[in-house]
Motif scaffolding. Structure first.
Motif, PDB file in Angstrom:
ATOM      1  N   GLU A 260       0.807  -1.214   0.000  1.00 19.75           N
ATOM      2  CA  GLU A 260       0.000   0.000   0.000  1.00 19.75           C
ATOM      3  C   GLU A 260       0.845   1.271   0.000  1.00 19.75           C
ATOM      4  N   ILE A 266      -0.203   0.080  -6.983  1.00 19.46           N
ATOM      5  CA  ILE A 266      -1.557   0.431  -6.558  1.00 19.46           C
ATOM      6  C   ILE A 266      -2.384   0.962  -7.727  1.00 19.46           C
ATOM      7  N   TYR A 275      -2.994  10.874  -9.401  1.00 19.86           N
ATOM      8  CA  TYR A 275      -2.281  10.845  -8.115  1.00 19.86           C
ATOM      9  C   TYR A 275      -1.124  11.839  -8.105  1.00 19.86           C
ATOM     10  N   ALA A 288      -6.032   6.844  -2.843  1.00 17.69           N
ATOM     11  CA  ALA A 288      -5.678   5.439  -2.610  1.00 17.69           C
ATOM     12  C   ALA A 288      -6.853   4.686  -1.997  1.00 17.69           C
TER      13      ALA A 288
END
Length: 495
Positions: A260, A266, A275, A288
Protein backbone atom coordinates in the motif's frame (compact mmCIF):
# COMPACT_ATOMS: atom_id res chain seq x y z
CA UNK A 1 -24.64 -4.44 27.25
CA UNK A 2 -23.28 -3.86 30.74
CA UNK A 3 -23.94 -0.47 32.29
CA UNK A 4 -20.27 0.48 32.62
CA UNK A 5 -19.27 -0.44 29.05
CA UNK A 6 -20.14 2.89 27.31
CA UNK A 7 -22.13 0.97 24.69
CA UNK A 8 -19.32 -1.48 23.90
CA UNK A 9 -19.68 -5.28 24.07
CA UNK A 10 -18.35 -6.42 27.46
CA UNK A 11 -20.27 -9.58 28.27
CA UNK A 12 -17.93 -11.87 26.35
CA UNK A 13 -14.18 -11.85 25.72
CA UNK A 14 -12.75 -10.79 22.39
CA UNK A 15 -10.97 -13.31 20.18
CA UNK A 16 -7.50 -14.43 21.30
CA UNK A 17 -5.23 -13.14 18.54
CA UNK A 18 -1.69 -11.95 17.88
CA UNK A 19 -1.46 -8.86 15.66
CA UNK A 20 1.74 -8.99 13.62
CA UNK A 21 1.33 -5.43 12.32
CA UNK A 22 1.98 -4.09 15.84
CA UNK A 23 5.45 -5.63 16.15
CA UNK A 24 8.16 -2.92 16.25
CA UNK A 25 10.32 -4.88 13.79
CA UNK A 26 7.54 -4.75 11.21
CA UNK A 27 6.91 -1.05 11.85
CA UNK A 28 10.63 -0.30 11.50
CA UNK A 29 10.54 -1.79 8.00
CA UNK A 30 7.60 0.46 7.12
CA UNK A 31 9.48 3.50 8.43
CA UNK A 32 12.54 2.59 6.37
CA UNK A 33 10.40 2.13 3.27
CA UNK A 34 8.91 5.60 3.78
CA UNK A 35 12.23 7.30 4.52
CA UNK A 36 11.50 7.93 8.21
CA UNK A 37 14.23 7.53 10.81
CA UNK A 38 12.95 5.10 13.45
CA UNK A 39 14.29 1.79 14.73
CA UNK A 40 13.50 -0.33 17.79
CA UNK A 41 16.18 -0.30 20.49
CA UNK A 42 17.15 -2.69 23.25
CA UNK A 43 15.33 -0.58 25.85
CA UNK A 44 11.83 0.64 25.03
CA UNK A 45 8.51 1.27 26.73
CA UNK A 46 5.45 0.34 24.67
CA UNK A 47 1.73 0.66 25.37
CA UNK A 48 -1.07 -1.19 23.62
CA UNK A 49 -4.37 0.67 24.09
CA UNK A 50 -7.31 -1.71 23.95
CA UNK A 51 -5.03 -4.71 24.45
CA UNK A 52 -7.93 -7.14 24.71
CA UNK A 53 -6.84 -10.47 26.15
CA UNK A 54 -3.19 -9.40 26.01
CA UNK A 55 -1.69 -11.91 23.59
CA UNK A 56 0.28 -9.35 21.59
CA UNK A 57 1.51 -7.53 24.72
CA UNK A 58 2.65 -10.76 26.37
CA UNK A 59 4.31 -12.06 23.20
CA UNK A 60 6.27 -8.82 22.69
CA UNK A 61 7.30 -8.74 26.36
CA UNK A 62 8.39 -12.40 26.34
CA UNK A 63 10.49 -11.85 23.22
CA UNK A 64 12.13 -8.65 24.49
CA UNK A 65 13.39 -8.74 28.09
CA UNK A 66 14.71 -5.18 27.82
CA UNK A 67 11.31 -3.74 26.93
CA UNK A 68 8.53 -2.67 29.24
CA UNK A 69 5.21 -3.49 27.58
CA UNK A 70 1.95 -2.12 28.99
CA UNK A 71 -1.54 -3.28 28.08
CA UNK A 72 -4.47 -0.95 28.72
CA UNK A 73 -8.09 -2.08 28.46
CA UNK A 74 -11.37 -0.99 29.99
CA UNK A 75 -12.65 -4.58 30.41
CA UNK A 76 -11.54 -6.13 33.75
CA UNK A 77 -12.06 -9.65 32.38
CA UNK A 78 -9.54 -8.96 29.61
CA UNK A 79 -7.03 -7.49 32.06
CA UNK A 80 -7.42 -10.39 34.51
CA UNK A 81 -6.83 -12.97 31.78
CA UNK A 82 -3.84 -11.14 30.31
CA UNK A 83 -2.21 -10.62 33.72
CA UNK A 84 -2.80 -14.26 34.63
CA UNK A 85 -1.04 -15.44 31.47
CA UNK A 86 1.90 -13.12 32.18
CA UNK A 87 2.16 -14.41 35.75
CA UNK A 88 2.00 -18.08 34.76
CA UNK A 89 4.62 -17.59 32.03
CA UNK A 90 6.72 -15.38 34.37
CA UNK A 91 6.77 -12.55 31.85
CA UNK A 92 7.85 -9.92 34.36
CA UNK A 93 8.08 -6.99 31.93
CA UNK A 94 4.41 -7.11 30.90
CA UNK A 95 2.04 -4.89 32.88
CA UNK A 96 -1.73 -4.72 32.50
CA UNK A 97 -3.85 -1.77 33.61
CA UNK A 98 -7.63 -1.54 33.72
CA UNK A 99 -8.18 1.92 32.30
CA UNK A 100 -11.19 3.87 31.08
CA UNK A 101 -9.66 6.61 28.96
CA UNK A 102 -12.94 8.50 28.94
CA UNK A 103 -12.58 8.97 32.70
CA UNK A 104 -8.79 9.19 33.22
CA UNK A 105 -7.61 12.60 34.35
CA UNK A 106 -4.45 14.21 33.04
CA UNK A 107 -2.83 13.49 36.40
CA UNK A 108 -3.69 9.79 36.10
CA UNK A 109 -2.37 9.68 32.53
CA UNK A 110 0.85 11.28 33.70
CA UNK A 111 1.42 8.38 36.08
CA UNK A 112 2.18 6.25 33.01
CA UNK A 113 5.83 6.23 31.89
CA UNK A 114 6.96 8.06 28.77
CA UNK A 115 6.30 5.84 25.78
CA UNK A 116 8.49 5.00 22.80
CA UNK A 117 5.58 3.45 20.95
CA UNK A 118 1.79 3.24 21.26
CA UNK A 119 -0.44 0.84 19.34
CA UNK A 120 -4.22 0.70 18.88
CA UNK A 121 -5.58 -2.19 16.84
CA UNK A 122 -9.33 -2.22 16.40
CA UNK A 123 -10.15 0.46 18.97
CA UNK A 124 -10.80 3.84 17.33
CA UNK A 125 -13.82 2.73 15.27
CA UNK A 126 -15.63 1.16 18.20
CA UNK A 127 -15.41 3.73 21.02
CA UNK A 128 -17.31 6.88 21.96
CA UNK A 129 -15.97 10.41 21.48
CA UNK A 130 -14.87 10.79 25.15
CA UNK A 131 -12.69 7.67 24.77
CA UNK A 132 -11.21 8.99 21.52
CA UNK A 133 -10.43 12.27 23.30
CA UNK A 134 -8.75 10.31 26.10
CA UNK A 135 -6.61 8.45 23.58
CA UNK A 136 -5.44 11.72 22.06
CA UNK A 137 -4.66 13.16 25.51
CA UNK A 138 -2.57 10.09 26.31
CA UNK A 139 -0.68 10.36 23.03
CA UNK A 140 -0.11 14.07 23.56
CA UNK A 141 1.14 13.70 27.13
CA UNK A 142 3.01 10.37 27.14
CA UNK A 143 4.28 9.54 23.63
CA UNK A 144 7.88 10.72 23.44
CA UNK A 145 9.09 13.09 20.73
CA UNK A 146 10.19 10.73 17.98
CA UNK A 147 7.82 8.05 19.27
CA UNK A 148 5.80 5.84 16.94
CA UNK A 149 2.04 5.25 16.89
CA UNK A 150 0.18 2.49 15.05
CA UNK A 151 -3.60 2.73 14.60
CA UNK A 152 -5.76 0.06 12.94
CA UNK A 153 -9.36 1.09 12.22
CA UNK A 154 -12.34 0.62 9.94
CA UNK A 155 -11.97 3.21 7.20
CA UNK A 156 -14.20 5.08 4.79
CA UNK A 157 -15.09 4.76 2.02
CA UNK A 158 -14.01 1.10 2.10
CA UNK A 159 -16.17 0.07 5.06
CA UNK A 160 -19.05 2.33 4.07
CA UNK A 161 -20.78 -0.46 2.18
CA UNK A 162 -21.08 -2.43 5.46
CA UNK A 163 -22.63 0.39 7.48
CA UNK A 164 -26.12 -0.90 6.63
CA UNK A 165 -25.04 -4.42 7.64
CA UNK A 166 -23.91 -3.14 11.03
CA UNK A 167 -27.22 -1.38 11.60
CA UNK A 168 -29.07 -4.53 10.54
CA UNK A 169 -27.11 -6.59 13.06
CA UNK A 170 -28.05 -4.17 15.83
CA UNK A 171 -31.75 -4.17 14.93
CA UNK A 172 -31.88 -7.96 14.81
CA UNK A 173 -29.88 -8.36 18.03
CA UNK A 174 -32.34 -6.05 19.80
CA UNK A 175 -35.09 -8.58 19.05
CA UNK A 176 -33.30 -11.05 21.34
CA UNK A 177 -33.95 -9.84 24.91
CA UNK A 178 -32.00 -12.69 26.49
CA UNK A 179 -28.59 -14.17 25.84
CA UNK A 180 -25.04 -12.93 25.50
CA UNK A 181 -23.89 -10.62 22.74
CA UNK A 182 -22.34 -13.51 20.73
CA UNK A 183 -25.60 -15.45 21.05
CA UNK A 184 -27.55 -12.43 19.79
CA UNK A 185 -25.15 -11.98 16.88
CA UNK A 186 -25.41 -15.67 16.00
CA UNK A 187 -29.21 -15.53 16.18
CA UNK A 188 -29.22 -12.69 13.63
CA UNK A 189 -27.40 -14.68 10.94
CA UNK A 190 -30.37 -16.70 9.53
CA UNK A 191 -32.36 -13.53 8.90
CA UNK A 192 -29.34 -11.81 7.35
CA UNK A 193 -28.82 -14.80 5.07
CA UNK A 194 -32.46 -14.82 4.01
CA UNK A 195 -32.31 -11.11 3.23
CA UNK A 196 -29.02 -11.62 1.36
CA UNK A 197 -30.67 -14.22 -0.88
CA UNK A 198 -33.40 -11.70 -1.77
CA UNK A 199 -30.74 -9.32 -3.18
CA UNK A 200 -31.89 -6.06 -1.54
CA UNK A 201 -30.72 -2.96 -3.41
CA UNK A 202 -29.04 -1.31 -0.41
CA UNK A 203 -27.41 -4.32 1.25
CA UNK A 204 -24.52 -4.85 -1.18
CA UNK A 205 -22.73 -8.23 -1.31
CA UNK A 206 -19.53 -7.04 0.34
CA UNK A 207 -16.69 -9.33 1.36
CA UNK A 208 -17.93 -9.29 4.95
CA UNK A 209 -21.53 -10.12 4.00
CA UNK A 210 -20.36 -12.89 1.67
CA UNK A 211 -18.34 -14.41 4.51
CA UNK A 212 -21.28 -14.24 6.91
CA UNK A 213 -23.56 -15.89 4.37
CA UNK A 214 -21.12 -18.59 3.29
CA UNK A 215 -21.64 -22.09 4.67
CA UNK A 216 -17.94 -22.82 4.30
CA UNK A 217 -16.60 -19.85 6.26
CA UNK A 218 -17.79 -19.83 9.87
CA UNK A 219 -17.17 -16.48 11.49
CA UNK A 220 -16.76 -16.51 15.26
CA UNK A 221 -19.92 -15.10 16.87
CA UNK A 222 -17.75 -13.36 19.49
CA UNK A 223 -15.92 -11.57 16.69
CA UNK A 224 -19.20 -10.54 15.04
CA UNK A 225 -20.64 -9.20 18.27
CA UNK A 226 -17.54 -7.12 19.03
CA UNK A 227 -17.35 -5.93 15.43
CA UNK A 228 -20.98 -4.93 14.90
CA UNK A 229 -22.96 -4.61 18.13
CA UNK A 230 -21.21 -1.70 19.81
CA UNK A 231 -23.30 1.45 19.94
CA UNK A 232 -20.45 3.68 18.77
CA UNK A 233 -19.34 1.79 15.65
CA UNK A 234 -18.12 4.49 13.23
CA UNK A 235 -15.72 3.99 10.33
CA UNK A 236 -13.79 7.18 9.60
CA UNK A 237 -12.05 8.91 6.72
CA UNK A 238 -8.27 9.08 7.00
CA UNK A 239 -8.25 12.87 6.96
CA UNK A 240 -10.79 13.03 9.79
CA UNK A 241 -8.60 10.75 11.88
CA UNK A 242 -5.63 13.03 11.19
CA UNK A 243 -7.67 16.03 12.31
CA UNK A 244 -8.62 14.26 15.55
CA UNK A 245 -4.97 13.36 16.21
CA UNK A 246 -3.68 16.88 15.55
CA UNK A 247 -3.39 17.84 19.27
CA UNK A 248 -0.91 14.97 19.68
CA UNK A 249 1.31 16.41 16.88
CA UNK A 250 1.46 13.16 14.92
CA UNK A 251 2.85 13.02 11.37
CA UNK A 252 1.70 10.31 8.98
CA UNK A 253 4.40 7.81 7.98
CA UNK A 254 2.60 5.23 5.85
CA UNK A 255 0.59 2.04 5.84
CA UNK A 256 1.61 -1.07 7.78
CA UNK A 257 0.76 -3.03 4.64
CA UNK A 258 3.86 -3.08 2.43
CA UNK A 259 2.32 -2.84 -1.04
CA UNK A 260 0.00 0.00 0.00
CA UNK A 261 3.06 2.28 0.15
CA UNK A 262 4.18 1.60 -3.44
CA UNK A 263 2.21 3.71 -5.97
CA UNK A 264 3.47 1.65 -8.92
CA UNK A 265 1.58 -1.44 -7.70
CA UNK A 266 -1.56 0.43 -6.56
CA UNK A 267 -2.56 2.64 -9.47
CA UNK A 268 -3.30 2.10 -13.12
CA UNK A 269 -1.48 4.56 -15.44
CA UNK A 270 -4.60 6.74 -15.60
CA UNK A 271 -4.99 6.74 -11.82
CA UNK A 272 -1.27 7.40 -11.32
CA UNK A 273 -1.49 10.48 -13.53
CA UNK A 274 -4.20 11.89 -11.25
CA UNK A 275 -2.28 10.84 -8.12
CA UNK A 276 0.81 12.74 -9.24
CA UNK A 277 -1.16 15.96 -9.55
CA UNK A 278 -2.35 15.81 -5.92
CA UNK A 279 -0.42 17.18 -2.94
CA UNK A 280 1.11 14.71 -0.52
CA UNK A 281 -1.07 13.94 2.47
CA UNK A 282 -4.84 13.45 2.81
CA UNK A 283 -5.66 14.07 -0.88
CA UNK A 284 -3.34 11.30 -2.08
CA UNK A 285 -4.45 8.96 0.69
CA UNK A 286 -8.08 9.57 -0.21
CA UNK A 287 -7.38 8.63 -3.82
CA UNK A 288 -5.68 5.44 -2.61
CA UNK A 289 -8.73 4.68 -0.47
CA UNK A 290 -10.93 5.04 -3.55
CA UNK A 291 -8.74 2.64 -5.52
CA UNK A 292 -7.83 0.00 -2.91
CA UNK A 293 -10.03 -2.68 -1.39
CA UNK A 294 -9.20 -1.26 2.03
CA UNK A 295 -12.05 -1.38 4.56
CA UNK A 296 -9.52 -1.61 7.39
CA UNK A 297 -6.58 0.81 7.45
CA UNK A 298 -3.39 0.17 9.42
CA UNK A 299 -1.68 3.53 9.70
CA UNK A 300 1.70 4.43 11.17
CA UNK A 301 2.36 7.88 12.65
CA UNK A 302 5.36 9.44 14.35
CA UNK A 303 5.49 12.26 16.85
CA UNK A 304 8.22 14.30 15.23
CA UNK A 305 9.13 13.34 11.67
CA UNK A 306 12.82 12.87 10.85
CA UNK A 307 13.68 11.99 7.28
CA UNK A 308 16.34 9.56 6.11
CA UNK A 309 17.37 8.03 2.78
CA UNK A 310 14.85 5.20 2.22
CA UNK A 311 17.13 3.09 0.01
CA UNK A 312 20.00 3.20 2.51
CA UNK A 313 17.59 2.51 5.40
CA UNK A 314 16.04 -0.45 3.59
CA UNK A 315 19.39 -1.89 2.56
CA UNK A 316 20.45 -2.09 6.23
CA UNK A 317 17.47 -4.24 7.20
CA UNK A 318 18.33 -7.84 8.04
CA UNK A 319 15.85 -10.47 6.87
CA UNK A 320 15.58 -14.22 7.33
CA UNK A 321 13.32 -16.79 5.69
CA UNK A 322 10.54 -17.96 8.00
CA UNK A 323 9.11 -20.64 5.70
CA UNK A 324 10.23 -22.79 2.79
CA UNK A 325 11.01 -20.64 -0.24
CA UNK A 326 9.45 -21.68 -3.56
CA UNK A 327 11.55 -22.56 -6.58
CA UNK A 328 9.87 -19.85 -8.63
CA UNK A 329 9.27 -16.31 -7.44
CA UNK A 330 6.36 -15.89 -5.03
CA UNK A 331 3.43 -13.94 -6.41
CA UNK A 332 1.65 -11.19 -4.52
CA UNK A 333 -1.73 -9.97 -5.70
CA UNK A 334 -1.72 -6.17 -6.00
CA UNK A 335 -4.35 -3.79 -7.41
CA UNK A 336 -2.67 -3.59 -10.81
CA UNK A 337 -2.16 -7.35 -11.14
CA UNK A 338 0.52 -9.61 -9.70
CA UNK A 339 3.95 -8.71 -8.32
CA UNK A 340 6.72 -11.24 -8.93
CA UNK A 341 10.38 -11.45 -9.96
CA UNK A 342 11.88 -12.90 -13.10
CA UNK A 343 13.78 -16.15 -12.58
CA UNK A 344 17.20 -14.50 -13.04
CA UNK A 345 16.36 -12.10 -10.20
CA UNK A 346 14.65 -14.57 -7.87
CA UNK A 347 17.04 -17.52 -7.99
CA UNK A 348 20.13 -15.86 -6.42
CA UNK A 349 17.96 -14.12 -3.81
CA UNK A 350 16.27 -17.38 -2.81
CA UNK A 351 19.61 -19.20 -2.70
CA UNK A 352 21.08 -16.60 -0.35
CA UNK A 353 18.07 -16.68 2.00
CA UNK A 354 18.35 -20.46 2.17
CA UNK A 355 21.90 -19.98 3.48
CA UNK A 356 20.80 -17.75 6.37
CA UNK A 357 19.92 -14.17 7.33
CA UNK A 358 20.77 -11.50 4.74
CA UNK A 359 20.64 -7.74 4.52
CA UNK A 360 18.17 -6.41 2.00
CA UNK A 361 21.07 -4.54 0.39
CA UNK A 362 23.00 -7.77 -0.23
CA UNK A 363 19.93 -9.49 -1.63
CA UNK A 364 19.43 -6.63 -4.08
CA UNK A 365 23.06 -6.83 -5.20
CA UNK A 366 23.00 -10.53 -6.11
CA UNK A 367 21.13 -10.57 -9.45
CA UNK A 368 23.37 -9.88 -12.41
CA UNK A 369 22.59 -6.93 -14.60
CA UNK A 370 19.70 -5.35 -12.69
CA UNK A 371 19.18 -4.70 -9.00
CA UNK A 372 15.57 -4.99 -7.81
CA UNK A 373 13.98 -1.89 -6.28
CA UNK A 374 14.39 -2.07 -2.48
CA UNK A 375 10.78 -1.20 -1.61
CA UNK A 376 9.33 -3.55 -4.20
CA UNK A 377 11.58 -6.43 -3.11
CA UNK A 378 10.52 -5.95 0.51
CA UNK A 379 6.89 -5.78 -0.64
CA UNK A 380 7.29 -9.10 -2.43
CA UNK A 381 9.18 -10.97 0.30
CA UNK A 382 7.30 -9.48 3.24
CA UNK A 383 3.92 -9.31 1.57
CA UNK A 384 4.09 -12.98 0.61
CA UNK A 385 5.06 -13.89 4.19
CA UNK A 386 8.38 -15.54 3.38
CA UNK A 387 10.65 -13.35 5.53
CA UNK A 388 10.70 -11.64 8.90
CA UNK A 389 13.11 -9.09 10.36
CA UNK A 390 16.20 -10.69 11.91
CA UNK A 391 16.95 -8.27 14.74
CA UNK A 392 19.08 -10.35 17.13
CA UNK A 393 21.29 -13.38 16.59
CA UNK A 394 20.30 -15.22 19.79
CA UNK A 395 18.95 -18.58 20.83
CA UNK A 396 15.77 -19.39 22.72
CA UNK A 397 15.25 -17.97 26.19
CA UNK A 398 13.56 -19.65 29.12
CA UNK A 399 10.86 -16.98 29.05
CA UNK A 400 9.96 -17.42 25.38
CA UNK A 401 9.93 -21.19 25.64
CA UNK A 402 7.79 -21.11 28.77
CA UNK A 403 5.41 -18.53 27.27
CA UNK A 404 4.96 -20.49 24.03
CA UNK A 405 4.33 -23.71 25.97
CA UNK A 406 1.72 -22.15 28.26
CA UNK A 407 -0.09 -20.51 25.34
CA UNK A 408 -0.23 -23.87 23.54
CA UNK A 409 -1.56 -25.62 26.64
CA UNK A 410 -4.04 -22.94 27.71
CA UNK A 411 -5.60 -22.12 24.35
CA UNK A 412 -5.69 -25.59 22.78
CA UNK A 413 -9.45 -25.58 22.32
CA UNK A 414 -9.53 -22.09 20.80
CA UNK A 415 -6.55 -22.95 18.63
CA UNK A 416 -8.25 -25.96 17.09
CA UNK A 417 -11.08 -23.67 15.97
CA UNK A 418 -8.64 -21.29 14.25
CA UNK A 419 -7.39 -17.89 15.34
CA UNK A 420 -4.25 -15.83 14.86
CA UNK A 421 -1.52 -17.58 16.84
CA UNK A 422 2.18 -16.77 17.03
CA UNK A 423 5.34 -18.03 18.70
CA UNK A 424 7.33 -15.48 20.69
CA UNK A 425 10.74 -15.10 19.02
CA UNK A 426 13.69 -13.28 20.60
CA UNK A 427 15.29 -13.09 17.14
CA UNK A 428 12.38 -11.32 15.44
CA UNK A 429 11.64 -9.36 18.64
CA UNK A 430 8.02 -10.34 18.26
CA UNK A 431 5.84 -13.21 17.16
CA UNK A 432 6.09 -15.63 14.26
CA UNK A 433 2.62 -16.36 12.92
CA UNK A 434 1.63 -20.01 13.19
CA UNK A 435 -1.28 -22.37 13.50
CA UNK A 436 -2.09 -23.82 16.90
CA UNK A 437 -0.79 -27.25 15.87
CA UNK A 438 2.55 -25.75 14.79
CA UNK A 439 2.85 -24.13 18.21
CA UNK A 440 1.83 -27.36 19.94
CA UNK A 441 4.53 -29.31 18.09
CA UNK A 442 7.27 -26.70 18.60
CA UNK A 443 6.86 -26.68 22.40
CA UNK A 444 7.20 -30.44 22.86
CA UNK A 445 10.21 -31.29 25.10
CA UNK A 446 11.64 -33.68 22.50
CA UNK A 447 12.23 -30.73 20.14
CA UNK A 448 15.24 -29.74 22.26
CA UNK A 449 17.01 -33.02 21.49
CA UNK A 450 19.37 -33.86 18.63
CA UNK A 451 16.84 -36.14 16.92
CA UNK A 452 13.37 -35.29 15.70
CA UNK A 453 10.62 -37.01 17.72
CA UNK A 454 8.24 -39.71 16.51
CA UNK A 455 5.29 -37.90 14.85
CA UNK A 456 2.84 -40.57 16.03
CA UNK A 457 3.85 -39.98 19.66
CA UNK A 458 3.48 -36.20 19.31
CA UNK A 459 0.13 -36.47 17.52
CA UNK A 460 -1.30 -38.76 20.19
CA UNK A 461 -0.16 -36.33 22.89
CA UNK A 462 -1.46 -33.09 21.40
CA UNK A 463 -4.69 -34.56 19.98
CA UNK A 464 -6.19 -36.46 22.91
CA UNK A 465 -9.43 -38.15 22.07
CA UNK A 466 -8.53 -38.54 18.41
CA UNK A 467 -8.37 -42.08 17.04
CA UNK A 468 -8.58 -43.98 13.79
CA UNK A 469 -8.60 -41.86 10.64
CA UNK A 470 -8.57 -38.59 12.60
CA UNK A 471 -5.42 -39.55 14.50
CA UNK A 472 -3.79 -40.78 11.29
CA UNK A 473 -4.48 -37.43 9.60
CA UNK A 474 -3.04 -35.64 12.63
CA UNK A 475 0.06 -37.83 12.55
CA UNK A 476 0.63 -37.07 8.87
CA UNK A 477 0.30 -33.34 9.57
CA UNK A 478 2.81 -33.54 12.43
CA UNK A 479 5.19 -35.53 10.21
CA UNK A 480 4.98 -32.84 7.54
CA UNK A 481 5.66 -30.10 10.11
CA UNK A 482 8.68 -31.97 11.44
CA UNK A 483 10.11 -32.17 7.93
CA UNK A 484 9.68 -28.49 7.12
CA UNK A 485 9.55 -26.28 10.22
CA UNK A 486 12.32 -27.08 12.79
CA UNK A 487 15.09 -25.35 10.82
CA UNK A 488 13.09 -22.12 10.80
CA UNK A 489 12.16 -22.50 14.48
CA UNK A 490 15.87 -22.79 15.32
CA UNK A 491 16.78 -19.81 13.15
CA UNK A 492 14.29 -17.62 15.02
CA UNK A 493 15.14 -18.87 18.51
CA UNK A 494 11.97 -20.85 19.07
CA UNK A 495 13.76 -24.12 19.84
Amino acid sequence: MTSWAHGYVADSPYTFAYQAAQAPGNLAMICAMMGVDWQPTGRMTIADIGCGRGYTVNALAAANPGWSVIGLDYNPAHIAEAASLAERAQVGNATFVEADLAEMTDAEIDQLPELDMVTLHGVWTWVADPVRAGIVRLLSRRLKPGGLCYIGYNALPGFGADMALQRLFRHLAALQPLGTSPEKAHAAIPTIRALYESKPANLPPTGMLNRICSDELKLDAAYLSHEFLTAHWRPVFFEDLCADLAPAKLDFVGSAGFHENVPDVIFSPEQRAIYDTLPMGPAREFLADLVLQRPFRRDVFVRGLRRTDPVAALDRIMLAACRTLPEASPKVAVPVGTAELDAELWEPIAAALKEGPQSLGRLRSLPKGRNPNAAELLTLLGGAGYVLPFLRDVGPSEVTQRFNRIVAETYAVEGRRGGQFAMASPVAAGGIACTWIELAVAVQPEMAGPELPDPAVIAARILPGFEGEGLQTGTELVEELLRERPAFWRQFGII
